[in-house]
Write a protein that holds these residues in place. Structure first.
Motif, PDB file in Angstrom:
ATOM      1  N   GLU A  58       0.919  -1.198   0.010  1.00  0.00           N
ATOM      2  CA  GLU A  58       0.077  -0.081   0.178  1.00  0.00           C
ATOM      3  C   GLU A  58       0.862   1.240   0.093  1.00  0.00           C
ATOM      4  OE1 GLU A  58      -3.186  -2.104   3.005  1.00  0.00           O
ATOM      5  OE2 GLU A  58      -3.150   0.234   2.713  1.00  0.00           O
ATOM      6  N   GLY A  61      -2.818   5.423  -0.293  1.00  0.00           N
ATOM      7  CA  GLY A  61      -4.451   5.067  -0.420  1.00  0.00           C
ATOM      8  C   GLY A  61      -4.232   4.044  -1.540  1.00  0.00           C
ATOM      9  N   PHE A  62      -3.669   3.801  -2.311  1.00  0.00           N
ATOM     10  CA  PHE A  62      -3.399   2.729  -3.361  1.00  0.00           C
ATOM     11  C   PHE A  62      -2.911   1.625  -2.778  1.00  0.00           C
ATOM     12  CE2 PHE A  62      -4.747   5.021  -7.217  1.00  0.00           C
ATOM     13  CZ  PHE A  62      -4.523   6.288  -6.960  1.00  0.00           C
ATOM     14  N   LYS A  77      -8.004   1.415  -5.552  1.00  0.00           N
ATOM     15  CA  LYS A  77      -8.315   2.422  -4.687  1.00  0.00           C
ATOM     16  C   LYS A  77      -9.529   2.397  -4.112  1.00  0.00           C
ATOM     17  CE  LYS A  77      -6.834   6.989  -3.087  1.00  0.00           C
ATOM     18  NZ  LYS A  77      -6.270   8.446  -3.623  1.00  0.00           N
ATOM     19  N   ASP A  84      -6.107  12.186  -8.121  1.00  0.00           N
ATOM     20  CA  ASP A  84      -5.699  10.839  -8.793  1.00  0.00           C
ATOM     21  C   ASP A  84      -5.769  10.736 -10.424  1.00  0.00           C
ATOM     22  OD1 ASP A  84      -7.498   9.251  -5.922  1.00  0.00           O
ATOM     23  OD2 ASP A  84      -5.278  10.039  -6.348  1.00  0.00           O
TER      24      ASP A  84
END
Lengths: 113, 115
Positions: A58, A61-62, A77, A84
């Protein structure tokens, strides 16, 4: 030789929705997989990387999990933001000497308000 | 953060022209690379090097030469430029390992147009 396949050329979605970008690969070596992100008029930069089978990686947030059984390293995500919006490249290093990366053609993500 | 500097940022030349793209990294990385970026093709490796005086052939080397003069400097040469070489060129560096796990640090790119 090594190859990387990204099936989506363009993904358009609304802010707050989840996203998954597909990446599959072929190599005869032990693979290292990478995701690079390129914002408009900028250089590509590393988002995350992994060589460990079945372990979630990770960053910002991805997340992605390398699955050697299916030769996949999909990027996900849970809730996308306007920031993004970018071009996302999956890349493979086959682990042979030389740090030679093979990139996919990229997936452009466009996030709308 | 690793620093990779490319010059020029933009270059326009004519068919048959001679072009040199420059790249300098100040992070003592062993590996340096030249990629070209084209829509529908992603990033494709032209040439790379693992040290001064070393040169390795990439995946799309035709029409390009490269030279690594020092640990810091890597040049891409187009001696007879063609319109098919119109592209966005990125230099990158990585190190110190050589087993595929290293992160690539990219320069800001050079946009080359061959008329």
């Amino acid at each position: 030789g090594d190859s990387v396949t990204q099936t989506e050329g363009l993904v358009t979605l609304t802010k707050g929705l989840p996203v998954m970008l597909n990446c599959t690969y072929q190599t005869t070596y032990s693979p290292f997989l990478f995701w690079y992100v390129q914002h408009l008029n900028e250089a590509p930069k590393l988002l995350l990387k992994s060589s460990t089978d079945n372990k979630r990686t990770e960053h910002q947030g991805f997340y992605a999990t390398l699955h050697k059984s299916s030769s996949s390293f999909h990027l996900q995500k849970s809730s996308v933001q306007l920031s993004d919006s970018a071009l996302y490249f999956c890349a493979l290093s086959g682990g042979s000497a030389g740090n030679k990366l093979t990139f996919g053609i990229g997936t452009r993500v466009l996030v709308r308000p | 953060e690793a620093a990779v500097t490319q010059s020029p940022r933009n270059k326009v030349t004519v068919t048959g022209g001679n072009v040199t793209l420059s790249c300098r990294q100040t992070n003592s990385h062993n590996y340096m690379y030249w990629y070209r970026q084209d829509t529908g093709h992603g990033l494709r490796l032209i040439h790379y090097s693992y040290g001064a005086g070393n040169l390795q052939i990439g995946d799309v080397p035709d029409g390009y030469k490269a030279t690594r003069t020092t640990q810091e400097d890597f040049f891409l040469l187009l001696e007879l430029a063609s319109p098919s070489q119109t592209s966005l060129y990125f230099c990158a560096s990585s190190g110190p390992g050589d087993r595929g796990a290293e992160t690539l640090y990219f320069g800001s790119g050079t946009r080359l147009t061959v008329l």
